[in-house]
Each structure stands twice: as C-alpha cells, then as structure tokens.
Design a protein around this motif. Sequence first.
Motif, mmCIF file in Angstrom:
data_model
loop_
_atom_site.group_PDB
_atom_site.id
_atom_site.type_symbol
_atom_site.label_atom_id
_atom_site.label_comp_id
_atom_site.label_asym_id
_atom_site.label_seq_id
_atom_site.Cartn_x
_atom_site.Cartn_y
_atom_site.Cartn_z
ATOM 1 N N GLU A 154 5.580 3.451 -1.425
ATOM 2 C CA GLU A 154 6.204 4.505 -2.236
ATOM 3 C C GLU A 154 7.703 4.255 -2.418
ATOM 4 O O GLU A 154 8.247 4.455 -3.508
ATOM 5 C CB GLU A 154 5.965 5.868 -1.574
ATOM 6 C CG GLU A 154 4.499 6.287 -1.573
ATOM 7 C CD GLU A 154 4.249 7.488 -0.680
ATOM 8 O OE1 GLU A 154 5.239 8.048 -0.143
ATOM 9 O OE2 GLU A 154 3.073 7.868 -0.508
ATOM 10 N N PRO A 171 1.836 3.157 3.640
ATOM 11 C CA PRO A 171 1.982 3.783 2.314
ATOM 12 C C PRO A 171 3.395 4.245 1.991
ATOM 13 O O PRO A 171 3.830 4.087 0.849
ATOM 14 C CB PRO A 171 0.988 4.947 2.382
ATOM 15 C CG PRO A 171 -0.074 4.470 3.318
ATOM 16 C CD PRO A 171 0.649 3.672 4.362
ATOM 17 N N PRO A 172 4.157 4.814 2.956
ATOM 18 C CA PRO A 172 5.535 5.208 2.610
ATOM 19 C C PRO A 172 6.401 4.039 2.155
ATOM 20 O O PRO A 172 7.320 4.218 1.348
ATOM 21 C CB PRO A 172 6.063 5.817 3.914
ATOM 22 C CG PRO A 172 4.841 6.310 4.617
ATOM 23 C CD PRO A 172 3.781 5.298 4.311
ATOM 24 N N GLY A 216 8.179 1.590 -4.874
ATOM 25 C CA GLY A 216 7.895 2.110 -6.209
ATOM 26 C C GLY A 216 9.043 2.911 -6.790
ATOM 27 O O GLY A 216 9.329 2.825 -7.987
ATOM 28 N N ARG A 217 9.723 3.681 -5.944
ATOM 29 C CA ARG A 217 10.859 4.496 -6.435
ATOM 30 C C ARG A 217 12.005 3.605 -6.917
ATOM 31 O O ARG A 217 12.610 3.864 -7.962
ATOM 32 C CB ARG A 217 11.335 5.441 -5.326
ATOM 33 C CG ARG A 217 10.420 6.620 -5.073
ATOM 34 C CD ARG A 217 11.101 7.669 -4.207
ATOM 35 N NE ARG A 217 11.375 7.166 -2.867
ATOM 36 C CZ ARG A 217 10.534 7.262 -1.839
ATOM 37 N NH1 ARG A 217 9.347 7.827 -2.008
ATOM 38 N NH2 ARG A 217 10.862 6.794 -0.641
ATOM 39 N N ALA A 271 1.385 -4.492 -3.983
ATOM 40 C CA ALA A 271 2.581 -3.730 -4.364
ATOM 41 C C ALA A 271 3.555 -4.615 -5.133
ATOM 42 O O ALA A 271 4.173 -4.172 -6.116
ATOM 43 C CB ALA A 271 3.253 -3.162 -3.119
#
Length: 287
Positions: free
Chosen positions: A56, A52-53, A59-60, A9
């Motif tokens: 995410e 995973p959250p 990423g945001r 990530a």
Amino acid sequence: MKRLPLRLALLEATRQLDDAGVASPRTDAELIAAHVLGVDRGRLPLVPLVDPPVVEAIGRIVAERAKRVPLQYLTGYAVLGDIAVEVGNGVFVPRPETELLLDWGLRQIKGREYPVVVDLCTGSGALALAVAHARPDAVVYAVDNDPHALAWARHNADRRAEAGDTPIRLYTGDVTDDTVFAELDGLVDVVLCNPPYVPEGTEVPPEVADFDPPQAVFAARGGLAVIRHVVTMAARLLRRGGGVAIEHDDTHARAVPPLLQARRVLTDVADHPDLAGRPRFVTARRA
C-alpha cells in the motif's frame, strides 16, 4: 496477515508509471520500493515477500509519481557520488549526468594535497558536498545567487558536517559579478559548474516544468547567457594547470567549446558525452 510477492507490486507500479509517461518506469518503481523497505535497490531480489501495508505504501508513492512529481521530492533526497542531499520546493534536483562532472573534477585533483575547488551555481550544494566527502583535505567553496537554493545548500552542508565531512564554504553571489571570489584569483585547482543552460522556450518534462525553479533551468541567449560568465570567472580563478568543467545542454556541442577556446589562457578544450552519448559537458585547463 498473508504476505504478498514484491515482484507483482513492482510489475503493477511499472505499468502505472509507464502509462503516465515516466521516462524510466521500472527503475523508478524499484527505487520507490527500496525507499519504502529501507534497503538498497540491489537488495530487492532478497525480499521476495512483503506485508500488505508495504504494498500500500508503495502504491501511494507510485500514484504521486504517476502525477509526474519528481521521484526525489517523494523520497526526499537525491544522490550524487557517495552522498545524498535533501531536496524539495525551491531547489534544482541534481541529475545523474552530473556524476560525470564530479568524476572529472575528482580526477583532476588526484594526487594534489589540499586542493582548492569552487562550485559555481551550487543549488542544493550536492556537487560541492560530494567533492568534500570524497576529498576531506580539499578546501571547497560554493556560491549561488538564489536564497531558496542557498537555504537548501546550507541545510545539506550542516547535515554533512554533522556526519563528519569537512565543512564547505558557502557564499551568496552571482557569477556575473567579477568581484565574487576575487581573493581566489589564480589559486583554484578546479572549477565545477552545473549552470542554468536550457534555452528559453524549450519544452521540458513536467518534472522540470512544474517543479524545478525556472531560474535554475533556463538561460537567455540560446541557453548560453550564464555559461559565458562562468567561462570568464573560471579563467581568472584557475591557477596554472587548473581545470574547469561546465555542464551544458545537449544542443551546445558546437556552441560552448568555442567560448572557452576564445580565452587565450584556457587550453586543452574538450567536450564530453553523457552516459547516453549526448554532448553534456566541456572541460579546459589554465595554460
């Protein structure tokens, strides 16, 4: 739910930020991840796998940072010294370079009980609040002429007071006004100032051009307009042996020191580089 490697990530975040032209993509990627995880950046190696959250959420924020929104707007705070202050629309975001100004100021009052410190053009209040945190016995005054910045400074001052720090004395005023802090003339141990100093018309990064208040960044007369008044104010505020430190543009190495040298009451004028070796701030003492 299968956990994912944080390392991957971070690599993807770094790539996106690098492609967007962010000056420090790896550092920003790690700071974003640390913010999402609620850990210090230095502890990221201790978090090999994440849900995973989390990826995410990283990423945001990375997507917003790639639009050149300041990192501090996205995390909601900026760090100076040992404190964090909240920042956002309407206030200048403190820069890492100002750590050197803070360090110099704290060295000047080492060993002096109940020192009086003045922070001119305080903005978010970060510099004044960092001094008050490091020296609870200090009497710290701060001033700014921008009501939006002062609202942020007051908010941050209230937060630091709730955390147990000595309250600072925050005022509305302009460094061009020779009556500001007139009651402190000849009584101040240290004057610190990170004023607007970028010459008008200078091209600046999107984080500055699109988000920092222009009046907190740019100054007329080649970037020296506000600094000239700060020098005048410091000369009258300082006690004998007191010191002043003023941050300046990296093009001002030959322009700012003479402004202090022209004041007969100021001596030991010296210019100092930032961590990248660029001329960054000037200091002097009251004779």
